[in-house]
Motif scaffolding. Structure first.
Motif, mmCIF file in Angstrom:
data_model
loop_
_atom_site.group_PDB
_atom_site.id
_atom_site.type_symbol
_atom_site.label_atom_id
_atom_site.label_comp_id
_atom_site.label_asym_id
_atom_site.label_seq_id
_atom_site.Cartn_x
_atom_site.Cartn_y
_atom_site.Cartn_z
ATOM 1 N N THR A 136 -5.293 4.589 4.874
ATOM 2 C CA THR A 136 -3.983 4.058 5.288
ATOM 3 C C THR A 136 -3.727 4.343 6.763
ATOM 4 O O THR A 136 -3.242 3.475 7.507
ATOM 5 C CB THR A 136 -2.861 4.683 4.429
ATOM 6 N N ASN A 196 0.840 4.128 -2.865
ATOM 7 C CA ASN A 196 0.641 5.538 -2.511
ATOM 8 C C ASN A 196 1.789 6.407 -3.026
ATOM 9 O O ASN A 196 1.566 7.531 -3.484
ATOM 10 C CB ASN A 196 0.515 5.690 -0.988
ATOM 11 N N LEU A 229 0.845 -1.206 0.000
ATOM 12 C CA LEU A 229 0.000 0.000 0.000
ATOM 13 C C LEU A 229 0.879 1.254 0.000
ATOM 14 O O LEU A 229 0.584 2.218 -0.718
ATOM 15 C CB LEU A 229 -0.921 -0.015 1.229
ATOM 16 N N ASP A 230 1.954 1.233 0.770
ATOM 17 C CA ASP A 230 2.878 2.372 0.791
ATOM 18 C C ASP A 230 3.463 2.604 -0.605
ATOM 19 O O ASP A 230 3.609 3.745 -1.047
ATOM 20 C CB ASP A 230 4.023 2.113 1.792
ATOM 21 N N SER A 256 -4.450 1.171 -4.906
ATOM 22 C CA SER A 256 -4.379 1.387 -3.443
ATOM 23 C C SER A 256 -5.697 1.000 -2.786
ATOM 24 O O SER A 256 -5.705 0.363 -1.726
ATOM 25 C CB SER A 256 -4.079 2.863 -3.141
#
Lengths: 93, 270
Positions: free
Chosen positions: B236, A82, A78-79, B145
């Motif tokens: 997140t 992003n 996910l990082d 994402s």
């Protein structure tokens, strides 16, 4: 050999047999296969004996660790996603 | 009288010869003095054009290659998405391939350009017609994402069920699990919000398309992308907070020493 001695010997053999049988009956419930199938959902086998329940606890720990590791891996991904998004947004062209 | 006529004739001839010689030599001197005639100016312009065109073509090729590379990487990432249909992936992949084809065609055209003005116009269209970095890449990675957030939420949901089982077992065994239960409730709340945020992000950017030079549309696209990025950022952060709660709960469960009371766990779960 006297009758008493013979009888004592038979009793000892029977006791050894019973101990072996008890040991053999107890062991299989601690195998990993049982652990994997009972770690998320309760089953009747979990309450059959204390030994089984202890094993379930250990398998739950392993299962939780596995879940946490999977989450860690996805969070790193996910990082990365992003960062790629921000890279595009900052370029603005 | 004759002498005067002869003298006058000689002087006239000498003057005429001097003038003619001067006219003949003049261009050579002009060049030496650095004076520019129209032919020379035109030659310099042509030289400048010849110099600029390769630079424009080279610059354009670098820009196009970088975009095609980024699109191929995005396409690979899209194929790894876990929570969308094959059709969804195929549609996005098709859009990416269309962009790659368009850029490749444009590259071929620019490579064949012979006019600086046309080459410059083609170079500008790399940005205006495609908006690879400004739209396609962030749009694709926001979708990726959001998909990743959904995957983590799903994993956390399974983990939450396991943790709840353990906490309930501890409670049944007479342990004080109030803090652990509060942490798990917060964990559940954070993961639920992460899911909402990712869904909102997808809805916000799903239908965006290149602005084709329309400033209003460009601004609207940028606003939508930033809003969706903000949603993903919040998601997140939610997941990170939930992750921290997991650490707290696991540590708390270990402190309860539930392995001793595991039989209670089994009984409770019946």
């Amino acid at each position: 050999m006297t009758t008493k001695a013979t009888l004592g010997l038979i009793i000892i053999i029977v006791l050894i047999g019973l101990a072996g049988w008890w040991y053999a009956m107890d062991k299989p419930t601690e195998t990993p296969t049982t652990i994997q199938t009972t770690n998320t959902q309760s089953t009747s086998s979990e309450s059959t004996s204390p030994a089984t329940n202890t094993t379930v606890t250990n398998s739950s720990d392993a299962s939780i660790d596995q879940s946490v590791n999977s989450i860690d891996t996805e969070m790193k991904g996910l990082d990365s996603d992003n960062a790629n998004t921000d890279s595009g947004l900052n370029a603005q062209n | 009288m004759n002498t005067k006529k002869i003298t006058a004739s000689i002087v006239s001839l000498a003057t005429a010869s001097t003038l003619l010689a001067g006219l003949a030599v003049l261009p050579a001197h002009a060049e030496e003095l650095g004076l520019k005639d129209s032919t020379k100016v035109n030659a310099r312009v042509d030289l400048k054009t010849e110099d600029r065109l390769p630079k424009i073509i080279s610059r354009s090729n670098v820009a196009i290659d970088a975009r095609v590379d980024a699109l191929n990487k995005l396409n690979a990432r899209i194929q790894q998405m876990k929570n969308v249909s094959v059709t969804f992936k195929s549609n996005i992949s098709s859009q990416i391939q269309t962009n790659i084809l368009g850029l490749t065609t444009l590259k071929t055209k620019i490579d064949a350009d012979t006019d600086v003005t046309i080459a410059l116009t083609d170079e500008k269209s790399i940005l205006g017609s495609f908006r690879i970095y400004a739209l396609v890449i962030p749009q694709g990675y926001i979708l990726a994402s959001a998909d990743r957030v959904d995957t983590v939420v799903s994993l956390m949901s399974d983990l939450g069920a396991k943790l709840q089982l353990r906490i309930t077992a501890g409670q049944t065994a007479g342990k004080d699990v109030s803090k652990l239960q509060a942490s798990l409730n917060d964990f559940n709340s954070k993961t639920a919000d992460a899911k909402v945020q990712s869904n909102t992000a997808v809805t916000t950017i799903a239908s965006l398309s290149p602005d084709q030079g329309d400033k209003i549309k460009q601004d609207a696209n940028t606003t939508a992308l930033k809003a969706a990025r903000s949603n993903i950022k919040t998601a997140t952060q939610d997941l990170r907070a939930a992750h921290e709660e997991v650490k707290t709960i696991i540590k708390g469960l270990k402190d309860l020493n539930l392995s001793v009371d595991a039989s209670s766990s089994a009984r409770v779960s019946q």
